[in-house]
Design a protein around this motif. Structure first.
Motif, PDB file in Angstrom:
ATOM      1  N   PHE A  24      36.006  21.302  45.423  1.00  0.00           N
ATOM      2  CA  PHE A  24      35.289  21.722  46.621  1.00  0.00           C
ATOM      3  C   PHE A  24      36.198  22.427  47.625  1.00  0.00           C
ATOM      4  CE2 PHE A  24      32.412  17.787  45.854  1.00  0.00           C
ATOM      5  CZ  PHE A  24      31.926  18.383  44.700  1.00  0.00           C
ATOM      6  N   GLY A  25      37.481  22.089  47.574  1.00  0.00           N
ATOM      7  CA  GLY A  25      38.432  22.757  48.456  1.00  0.00           C
ATOM      8  C   GLY A  25      38.563  24.243  48.173  1.00  0.00           C
ATOM      9  N   LYS A  26      38.197  24.666  46.957  1.00  0.00           N
ATOM     10  CA  LYS A  26      38.259  26.089  46.612  1.00  0.00           C
ATOM     11  C   LYS A  26      37.357  26.903  47.525  1.00  0.00           C
ATOM     12  CE  LYS A  26      40.948  25.684  42.961  1.00  0.00           C
ATOM     13  NZ  LYS A  26      42.307  26.279  42.912  1.00  0.00           N
ATOM     14  N   PHE A  27      36.195  26.325  47.862  1.00  0.00           N
ATOM     15  CA  PHE A  27      35.300  27.012  48.797  1.00  0.00           C
ATOM     16  C   PHE A  27      35.688  26.719  50.236  1.00  0.00           C
ATOM     17  CE2 PHE A  27      31.534  26.657  51.571  1.00  0.00           C
ATOM     18  CZ  PHE A  27      31.205  28.006  51.634  1.00  0.00           C
ATOM     19  N   ALA A  28      35.934  25.447  50.550  1.00  0.00           N
ATOM     20  CA  ALA A  28      36.183  25.053  51.935  1.00  0.00           C
ATOM     21  C   ALA A  28      37.369  25.797  52.545  1.00  0.00           C
ATOM     22  CB  ALA A  28      36.418  23.543  52.005  1.00  0.00           C
ATOM     23  N   PHE A  29      38.448  25.935  51.785  1.00  0.00           N
ATOM     24  CA  PHE A  29      39.675  26.510  52.334  1.00  0.00           C
ATOM     25  C   PHE A  29      39.903  27.958  51.896  1.00  0.00           C
ATOM     26  CE2 PHE A  29      40.599  21.844  51.784  1.00  0.00           C
ATOM     27  CZ  PHE A  29      40.343  21.528  53.112  1.00  0.00           C
ATOM     28  N   GLY A  30      38.874  28.559  51.313  1.00  0.00           N
ATOM     29  CA  GLY A  30      38.972  29.971  50.943  1.00  0.00           C
ATOM     30  C   GLY A  30      38.879  30.870  52.166  1.00  0.00           C
ATOM     31  N   LYS A  31      39.240  32.110  52.005  1.00  0.00           N
ATOM     32  CA  LYS A  31      39.226  33.057  53.112  1.00  0.00           C
ATOM     33  C   LYS A  31      37.793  33.385  53.538  1.00  0.00           C
ATOM     34  CE  LYS A  31      43.530  35.369  51.704  1.00  0.00           C
ATOM     35  NZ  LYS A  31      44.143  36.656  51.285  1.00  0.00           N
ATOM     36  N   PRO A  32      37.581  33.681  54.825  1.00  0.00           N
ATOM     37  CA  PRO A  32      36.260  34.145  55.268  1.00  0.00           C
ATOM     38  C   PRO A  32      35.873  35.418  54.515  1.00  0.00           C
ATOM     39  CG  PRO A  32      37.658  33.591  57.144  1.00  0.00           C
ATOM     40  CD  PRO A  32      38.544  33.564  55.935  1.00  0.00           C
ATOM     41  N   GLN A  33      34.595  35.591  54.302  1.00  0.00           N
ATOM     42  CA  GLN A  33      34.134  36.724  53.511  1.00  0.00           C
ATOM     43  C   GLN A  33      33.837  37.933  54.393  1.00  0.00           C
ATOM     44  OE1 GLN A  33      30.438  36.284  51.062  1.00  0.00           O
ATOM     45  NE2 GLN A  33      31.866  36.637  49.382  1.00  0.00           N
ATOM     46  N   THR A  34      34.203  39.095  53.916  1.00  0.00           N
ATOM     47  CA  THR A  34      33.903  40.340  54.615  1.00  0.00           C
ATOM     48  C   THR A  34      32.837  41.114  53.852  1.00  0.00           C
ATOM     49  OG1 THR A  34      35.698  41.500  53.458  1.00  0.00           O
ATOM     50  CG2 THR A  34      36.224  40.500  55.592  1.00  0.00           C
ATOM     51  N   ILE A  35      32.221  42.061  54.533  1.00  0.00           N
ATOM     52  CA  ILE A  35      31.165  42.866  53.931  1.00  0.00           C
ATOM     53  C   ILE A  35      31.645  44.296  53.746  1.00  0.00           C
ATOM     54  CG2 ILE A  35      28.862  43.845  54.261  1.00  0.00           C
ATOM     55  CD1 ILE A  35      28.084  41.359  55.752  1.00  0.00           C
ATOM     56  N   GLU A  36      31.608  44.752  52.525  1.00  0.00           N
ATOM     57  CA  GLU A  36      31.861  46.153  52.229  1.00  0.00           C
ATOM     58  C   GLU A  36      30.544  46.772  51.780  1.00  0.00           C
ATOM     59  OE1 GLU A  36      35.018  46.632  49.469  1.00  0.00           O
ATOM     60  OE2 GLU A  36      36.466  45.468  50.653  1.00  0.00           O
ATOM     61  N   LYS A  37      30.015  47.657  52.603  1.00  0.00           N
ATOM     62  CA  LYS A  37      28.676  48.180  52.359  1.00  0.00           C
ATOM     63  C   LYS A  37      28.582  48.908  51.032  1.00  0.00           C
ATOM     64  CE  LYS A  37      27.150  48.509  57.151  1.00  0.00           C
ATOM     65  NZ  LYS A  37      26.546  49.384  58.186  1.00  0.00           N
ATOM     66  N   GLN A  38      27.523  48.548  50.305  1.00  0.00           N
ATOM     67  CA  GLN A  38      27.208  49.194  49.041  1.00  0.00           C
ATOM     68  C   GLN A  38      25.931  50.022  49.217  1.00  0.00           C
ATOM     69  OE1 GLN A  38      29.121  48.854  46.353  1.00  0.00           O
ATOM     70  NE2 GLN A  38      29.800  46.745  46.067  1.00  0.00           N
ATOM     71  N   LYS A  39      25.670  50.860  48.269  1.00  0.00           N
ATOM     72  CA  LYS A  39      24.420  51.628  48.297  1.00  0.00           C
ATOM     73  C   LYS A  39      23.667  51.477  46.976  1.00  0.00           C
ATOM     74  CE  LYS A  39      26.049  55.061  51.640  1.00  0.00           C
ATOM     75  NZ  LYS A  39      26.267  56.506  51.931  1.00  0.00           N
ATOM     76  N   VAL A  40      23.793  50.293  46.375  1.00  0.00           N
ATOM     77  CA  VAL A  40      23.088  50.063  45.119  1.00  0.00           C
ATOM     78  C   VAL A  40      21.596  49.921  45.411  1.00  0.00           C
ATOM     79  CG1 VAL A  40      25.085  48.989  44.038  1.00  0.00           C
ATOM     80  CG2 VAL A  40      23.443  47.563  45.247  1.00  0.00           C
ATOM     81  N   PRO A  41      20.734  50.416  44.546  1.00  0.00           N
ATOM     82  CA  PRO A  41      19.287  50.290  44.753  1.00  0.00           C
ATOM     83  C   PRO A  41      18.815  48.858  44.519  1.00  0.00           C
ATOM     84  CG  PRO A  41      19.737  51.330  42.652  1.00  0.00           C
ATOM     85  CD  PRO A  41      21.062  51.185  43.330  1.00  0.00           C
ATOM     86  N   VAL A  42      18.078  48.305  45.452  1.00  0.00           N
ATOM     87  CA  VAL A  42      17.716  46.886  45.420  1.00  0.00           C
ATOM     88  C   VAL A  42      16.203  46.699  45.458  1.00  0.00           C
ATOM     89  CG1 VAL A  42      17.863  44.683  46.651  1.00  0.00           C
ATOM     90  CG2 VAL A  42      19.876  46.172  46.511  1.00  0.00           C
ATOM     91  N   SER A  43      15.699  45.835  44.593  1.00  0.00           N
ATOM     92  CA  SER A  43      14.317  45.365  44.656  1.00  0.00           C
ATOM     93  C   SER A  43      14.326  43.930  45.163  1.00  0.00           C
ATOM     94  CB  SER A  43      13.650  45.410  43.275  1.00  0.00           C
ATOM     95  OG  SER A  43      13.441  46.726  42.838  1.00  0.00           O
ATOM     96  N   VAL A  44      13.760  43.709  46.335  1.00  0.00           N
ATOM     97  CA  VAL A  44      13.611  42.352  46.864  1.00  0.00           C
ATOM     98  C   VAL A  44      12.331  41.774  46.272  1.00  0.00           C
ATOM     99  CG1 VAL A  44      13.302  40.936  48.920  1.00  0.00           C
ATOM    100  CG2 VAL A  44      14.812  42.943  48.995  1.00  0.00           C
ATOM    101  N   ILE A  45      12.432  40.629  45.607  1.00  0.00           N
ATOM    102  CA  ILE A  45      11.292  40.055  44.891  1.00  0.00           C
ATOM    103  C   ILE A  45      10.880  38.728  45.528  1.00  0.00           C
ATOM    104  CG2 ILE A  45      10.495  39.150  42.677  1.00  0.00           C
ATOM    105  CD1 ILE A  45      12.165  41.224  41.296  1.00  0.00           C
ATOM    106  N   VAL A  46       9.602  38.656  45.888  1.00  0.00           N
ATOM    107  CA  VAL A  46       9.040  37.456  46.503  1.00  0.00           C
ATOM    108  C   VAL A  46       7.798  37.047  45.729  1.00  0.00           C
ATOM    109  CG1 VAL A  46       8.101  36.421  48.596  1.00  0.00           C
ATOM    110  CG2 VAL A  46       9.847  38.211  48.775  1.00  0.00           C
ATOM    111  N   CYS A  47       7.804  35.850  45.197  1.00  0.00           N
ATOM    112  CA  CYS A  47       6.653  35.314  44.472  1.00  0.00           C
ATOM    113  C   CYS A  47       5.976  34.257  45.351  1.00  0.00           C
ATOM    114  CB  CYS A  47       7.093  34.695  43.145  1.00  0.00           C
ATOM    115  SG  CYS A  47       5.732  34.108  42.120  1.00  0.00           S
ATOM    116  N   ALA A  48       4.674  34.406  45.541  1.00  0.00           N
ATOM    117  CA  ALA A  48       3.962  33.497  46.449  1.00  0.00           C
ATOM    118  C   ALA A  48       2.694  32.964  45.808  1.00  0.00           C
ATOM    119  CB  ALA A  48       3.617  34.225  47.745  1.00  0.00           C
TER     120      ALA A  48
END
Length: 368
Positions: A24-48
């Motif tokens: 669990f320490g692998k996540f707890a003490f890991g570095k904060p995550q940064t965002i590098e913007k991508q332009k991949v085409p995304v389908s957001v899927i919601v099932c209701a």
């Protein structure tokens, strides 16, 4: 006999510390995550299915995402309320919404995986991002934050799906702590290179990953598991990454009664029985060692056997676990839970025992 019990207690403490520090320490003490913007085409899927109130509130938050290339695939799974009508209104209002209407199929009645399969096949984008009808993103950059972790190699992204905070509710604290603990577990094992599950409230993968394993066909008979069983089957150290930047989070409303939450966790426990052998073993060892830790502490202290060493080991285990879970809670923006750790952990342990016993004698109900 007491000496053997004491040495067994030491072994249990070692196991617990190995999980908290080594894994669990692998996540707890890991570095904060940064965002590098991508332009991949995304389908957001919601099932209701019968979610008219939730979709009225949350679909606009998805439609207003700040992302250059995405569509929203809304799947109505034969709802008996006004969900379909609400979806049709959104389809008319937003150009990037695609509607999939699912009629009851005798062979797959009540199976969410059948509805999701139809939605995935109807999607037009290469990358799929899933959330539930009762979930909402924390920012307009949710798609950006989740898709930022895609690379040529990393084609499955595990996200965090949290629950809203309810003041002065112990049940809410237990639910949210259990959610954090689950997230810390699957994030940490993924960082080690042994991913085993994800949550459908916030999960992304490249469409080819779905077809590479023939979709849900290997576990289609299991009503639940469109998220964790799929990840358990398809994910590996090479193709899986995690997303834990705050902009990548989703939230939903938690259960308000213990019985509702208990039923939900019974379903999850049943699904976990279908994990790979190693994944079932590592989860069993962790939760069993948790239980034995508390039972042996009570036994040894009540008999005053080596009580100074028992107290020292108790303090060591609690300090390490508290630090790891506290840091993790901070990363997941759940800081208020840190002071409640000792209480909610005990409540959760005995709830898990109750779930295990109850599931032996009856089967839980699944998708609506």
């Amino acid at each position: 006999m007491l000496t053997i019990t004491f040495y067994f207690f030491i072994a249990i403490v070692v196991v617990q510390l190995s999980y908290y520090l080594g894994i669990f320490g692998k996540f707890a003490f890991g570095k904060p995550q940064t965002i590098e913007k991508q332009k991949v085409p995304v389908s957001v899927i919601v099932c209701a299915k019968n979610e008219e109130n939730n979709v009225k509130n949350y679909i606009p938050l998805l439609a207003e995402q700040d992302y250059p290339d995405f569509e929203i695939v809304l799947i109505d799974d034969a709802s008996s309320d006004e969900t379909l009508e609400v979806f049709e209104e959104f389809e008319q209002k937003y150009d990037n919404i695609r509607l999939v209407k699912v009629e009851n199929n005798e062979a797959f009645w009540g199976n969410k995986k059948y509805a999701l399969t139809l939605g995935i096949k109807a999607s037009k984008k290469e990358y799929l991002l899933f959330t539930d009808a009762d979930c909402y993103p924390t920012s307009k950059d949710w798609i950006t934050a989740m898709s930022s972790q895609f690379t040529e190699e990393k084609t499955i992204i595990l996200g965090y799906g949290g629950y809203e905070r309810i003041e002065r509710s112990l049940l809410n604290k237990v639910i949210r702590f259990e959610t954090i603990l689950t997230a810390v577990q699957y994030f940490s094992w993924a960082k080690i290179g042994l991913p085993y599950m994800g949550v459908g409230r916030n999960l992304a993968y490249k469409k080819e990953e779905f077809f590479n394993v023939n979709g849900f066909i290997e576990h289609i008979q299991v009503r639940s598991g469109d998220d964790d069983l799929f990840v358990n089957q398809a994910a590996n150290k090479n193709n899986t990454a995690i997303a834990y930047h705050p902009d990548s989070f989703t939230y939903s409303r938690p259960k308000k009664s213990y019985s509702e939450w208990f039923t939900q966790k019974r379903r999850h426990a049943t699904t976990a029985n279908h994990y790979k052998f190693f994944d079932k073993m590592q989860l069993s060892i962790f939760y069993t060692s948790q239980l034995f830790f508390f039972l042996l502490v009570i036994l040894l202290l009540s008999l005053q056997f080596q009580w100074i060493f028992v107290l020292a080991l108790l303090a060591t285990r609690y300090t390490i676990a508290w630090i790891v879970m506290g840091v993790s809670a901070g990363k997941l923006k759940e800081r208020d839970l840190r002071i409640w750790f000792p209480i909610v952990e005990i409540v959760l342990i005995f709830t898990q025992i109750n779930i295990f016993i109850t599931n032996i004698f009856s089967k839980p109900v699944h998708w609506k």
